[in-house]
Design a protein around this motif. Sequence first.
Motif, PDB file in Angstrom:
ATOM      1  N   THR A   1     -40.140  61.958 -34.571  1.00 50.85           N
ATOM      2  CA  THR A   1     -40.055  61.231 -33.404  1.00 50.85           C
ATOM      3  C   THR A   1     -38.647  61.576 -32.769  1.00 50.85           C
TER       4      THR A   1
ATOM      5  N   GLY B   1     -47.459  58.550 -35.232  1.00 50.34           N
ATOM      6  CA  GLY B   1     -47.945  57.491 -34.477  1.00 50.34           C
ATOM      7  C   GLY B   1     -48.844  57.671 -33.263  1.00 50.34           C
ATOM      8  N   LEU B   2     -49.876  58.662 -33.670  1.00 46.87           N
ATOM      9  CA  LEU B   2     -50.693  58.814 -32.493  1.00 46.87           C
ATOM     10  C   LEU B   2     -51.908  57.869 -32.414  1.00 46.87           C
TER      11      LEU B   2
ATOM     12  N   ARG C   1     -52.077  54.979 -29.789  1.00 50.60           N
ATOM     13  CA  ARG C   1     -50.878  55.198 -28.850  1.00 50.60           C
ATOM     14  C   ARG C   1     -51.416  55.714 -27.397  1.00 50.60           C
TER      15      ARG C   1
ATOM     16  N   SER D   1     -47.112  58.546 -23.632  1.00 48.83           N
ATOM     17  CA  SER D   1     -46.246  57.514 -23.608  1.00 48.83           C
ATOM     18  C   SER D   1     -45.005  57.726 -24.605  1.00 48.83           C
ATOM     19  N   ALA D   2     -45.091  58.947 -25.392  1.00 53.49           N
ATOM     20  CA  ALA D   2     -43.977  59.317 -26.213  1.00 53.49           C
ATOM     21  C   ALA D   2     -42.636  59.424 -25.583  1.00 53.49           C
TER      22      ALA D   2
ATOM     23  N   LYS E   1     -51.766  57.502 -18.675  1.00 56.28           N
ATOM     24  CA  LYS E   1     -50.864  56.212 -19.095  1.00 56.28           C
ATOM     25  C   LYS E   1     -51.049  55.050 -18.398  1.00 56.28           C
TER      26      LYS E   1
ATOM     27  N   ALA F   1     -55.808  55.273 -24.478  1.00 52.48           N
ATOM     28  CA  ALA F   1     -55.131  55.520 -25.724  1.00 52.48           C
ATOM     29  C   ALA F   1     -55.716  56.460 -26.611  1.00 52.48           C
ATOM     30  N   TRP F   2     -55.236  57.019 -27.428  1.00 48.87           N
ATOM     31  CA  TRP F   2     -55.682  58.107 -28.372  1.00 48.87           C
ATOM     32  C   TRP F   2     -56.620  57.392 -29.556  1.00 48.87           C
TER      33      TRP F   2
END
Length: 123
Positions: free
Chosen positions: A41, A53-54, A57, A61-62, A75, A80-81
């Motif tokens: 990260t 953390g996918l 997520r 949004s990273a 987003k 979400a993934w």
Amino acid sequence: MRAASAALIAFGLIAGGAVQAQEPAGATVFKTCQSCHSLDTAKAGMAGPHLAGLNGRVLGSAEGFDYSPAFKAAKAKGLAWDRERLLGYLTDPDAIVPGGWMSPPAGLNAADRAAVVDYLLKQ
């Protein structure tokens, strides 16, 4: 008898270690993604966002990554993934996020995509 038992135990430890040392198939496939993506990260400045953390997520949004307008819109929708979305994205990124600025990974077959998706969703 004692020597044979010791030999079998030693073989079991060696063989067990070899099995544990093998990389999951998804980790091997992910190496082809590492020119653009990281699982760290804190690693900034890559062509793509980090993928740690996918699972679950929200798309786009990273922290610290400048996403395309298409990912910003995804987003805003709260998409979400999950396994199916990520499989679809690796198969045809424009079908999942039109204008998302990623080309499909070259040379990945369905088994490769499934392996890397399963790997990424556990990271």
